[in-house]
Every structure is written in structure tokens, then in C-alpha cells.
Scaffold this motif. Structure first.
Motif, mmCIF file in Angstrom:
data_model
loop_
_atom_site.group_PDB
_atom_site.id
_atom_site.type_symbol
_atom_site.label_atom_id
_atom_site.label_comp_id
_atom_site.label_asym_id
_atom_site.label_seq_id
_atom_site.Cartn_x
_atom_site.Cartn_y
_atom_site.Cartn_z
ATOM 1 N N ASN A 7 -23.019 74.478 43.382
ATOM 2 C CA ASN A 7 -23.016 73.154 42.772
ATOM 3 C C ASN A 7 -23.632 72.105 43.690
ATOM 4 O O ASN A 7 -24.420 71.271 43.251
ATOM 5 N N LEU A 8 -23.261 72.135 44.966
ATOM 6 C CA LEU A 8 -23.773 71.127 45.900
ATOM 7 C C LEU A 8 -25.305 71.191 45.999
ATOM 8 O O LEU A 8 -25.971 70.157 46.063
ATOM 9 N N THR A 9 -25.859 72.397 45.991
ATOM 10 C CA THR A 9 -27.319 72.533 46.028
ATOM 11 C C THR A 9 -27.927 72.078 44.712
ATOM 12 O O THR A 9 -28.925 71.355 44.712
ATOM 13 N N LEU A 10 -27.322 72.470 43.607
ATOM 14 C CA LEU A 10 -27.858 72.071 42.302
ATOM 15 C C LEU A 10 -27.823 70.561 42.109
ATOM 16 O O LEU A 10 -28.698 69.997 41.448
ATOM 17 N N GLU A 11 -26.863 69.895 42.690
ATOM 18 C CA GLU A 11 -26.821 68.433 42.592
ATOM 19 C C GLU A 11 -28.010 67.793 43.307
ATOM 20 O O GLU A 11 -28.419 66.695 42.960
ATOM 21 N N LYS A 12 -28.573 68.469 44.293
ATOM 22 C CA LYS A 12 -29.726 67.927 45.023
ATOM 23 C C LYS A 12 -31.055 68.360 44.424
ATOM 24 O O LYS A 12 -32.005 67.588 44.383
ATOM 25 N N VAL A 13 -31.157 69.609 43.978
ATOM 26 C CA VAL A 13 -32.449 70.136 43.519
ATOM 27 C C VAL A 13 -32.350 70.901 42.200
ATOM 28 O O VAL A 13 -33.225 71.690 41.886
ATOM 29 N N GLY A 14 -31.311 70.652 41.431
ATOM 30 C CA GLY A 14 -31.052 71.472 40.263
ATOM 31 C C GLY A 14 -31.840 71.156 39.010
ATOM 32 O O GLY A 14 -31.710 71.845 38.019
#
Length: 174
Positions: free
Chosen positions: A30-37
């Protein structure tokens, strides 16, 4: 006791730091998807990393035809999240040159996995066969070269030795 006609203290003009943005969850995915999702952010990263695009107009010319307002928003978000940096173009002060940060270059394994997944599950992909074959044959070496080619150059950092059998070359994927 405070008199009603007494002057009131002025509110402080010092701004308090904004609270850290809340996340949907602390799950690493989730944390990655919030930045580049979103697809536009990943396509901008792809264009920087794999196609060598560095300017606003180059991003606009990509075949996906991103709208100018979306491009401006995603570039701003990627910069705010520390994935890209924006510097003035020495040839034209009205323009900027975008490049990946180390954090942005570290997305190389993700892009390679997305490409490999698509090649496995889609009937047609638009990737040169020799690049696809190299990516499939030597994925760790391919990713390592991709990161090295896109990470900012730092004079104090020592390079790790490249895995045996990897040739030094410039990546031009599309």
C-alpha cells in the motif's frame, strides 16, 4: 479576571508543521502504491528510466497521450515523494530537466517485473525482442544495469562489483 475591553493576544503567525499524511494502511505494498500506484506515474518513471525522456515535451509525446494537467500533477507528486528531481535546463532557463533519484531508480525491478508479466500474459507487447530476451535471460543483471544507469552519480559512493558475465553498456530499451 480578564476585562472584556482588554486587547486580545494575536494568534501566532508561526505555522505548525502539517501532520504527516495518513495512509490507508502501513502495508508495504500500500505504501508504495500510494506513491507510484497510478498508471501515469509509472509511465513517467518508465519514460525516464527506459526511454531517456527528461523534458516535459518528451513526456507529452509518449504514445499514451497524457494530458498536460495530469502530467504536471504527476511530476509534482513524484518530486514531492522524492522519486524524481527537477533542475533548470542550462540551455533554456524556461524549461526543466527531470531525472530519477536513487529512490526512483530503485523502481527498476518493479518495472522489469511488470514488463515480464505483460509479456507472459498479453498476446502482443511493443518491446524489441532482443531486449525482452535479455530481460528474461539475465533478469538480475539487467535490473542491476538499469539501476546503475539511472541512479544519480555520486563521487563518494563506491560501486559494487558487477556480477560476472555482465557487460558494460548503455541501456536503450525502446
Amino acid at each position: 479576571m480578564v476585562r472584556a475591553d482588554a486587547p486580545q493576544a494575536k494568534p501566532s503567525l508561526i505555522k505548525k508543521p502539517a501532520p504527516e499524511k495518513s495512509h490507508r494502511s502501513m502495508c508495504p505494498i500500500n505504501l508504495t502504491l500510494e506513491k507510484v500506484g497510478d498508471s501515469w506515474s509509472m509511465l513517467i518513471i518508465r519514460d525516464l528510466m527506459l526511454r531517456g525522456h527528461t523534458g516535459y515535451q518528451a513526456f507529452l509525446r509518449s504514445e499514451e497521450k497524457i494530458a498536460t494537467n495530469i502530467l504536471a500533477d504527476r511530476l509534482s507528486r513524484l518530486e514531492l515523494n522524492g522519486l524524481i528531481v527537477k533542475k533548470p535546463d542550462p540551455a533554456d532557463a524556461r524549461k526543466f530537466i527531470y531525472s530519477l533519484t536513487e529512490k526512483g531508480a530503485d523502481l527498476a525491478p518493479l518495472l522489469v517485473e511488470l514488463a515480464l508479466y505483460s509479456m507472459k500474459h498479453e498476446r502482443r507487447t511493443d518491446m524489441p525482442k532482443e531486449v525482452a530476451a535479455e530481460m528474461q535471460r539475465n533478469k538480475p543483471i539487467f535490473v542491476s544495469r538499469l539501476i546503475r544507469a539511472n541512479a544519480p552519480k555520486s563521487p563518494v559512493k563506491r560501486r559494487k562489483p558487477e556480477p560476472r558475465g555482465a557487460a558494460e553498456e548503455t541501456l536503450s530499451l525502446f
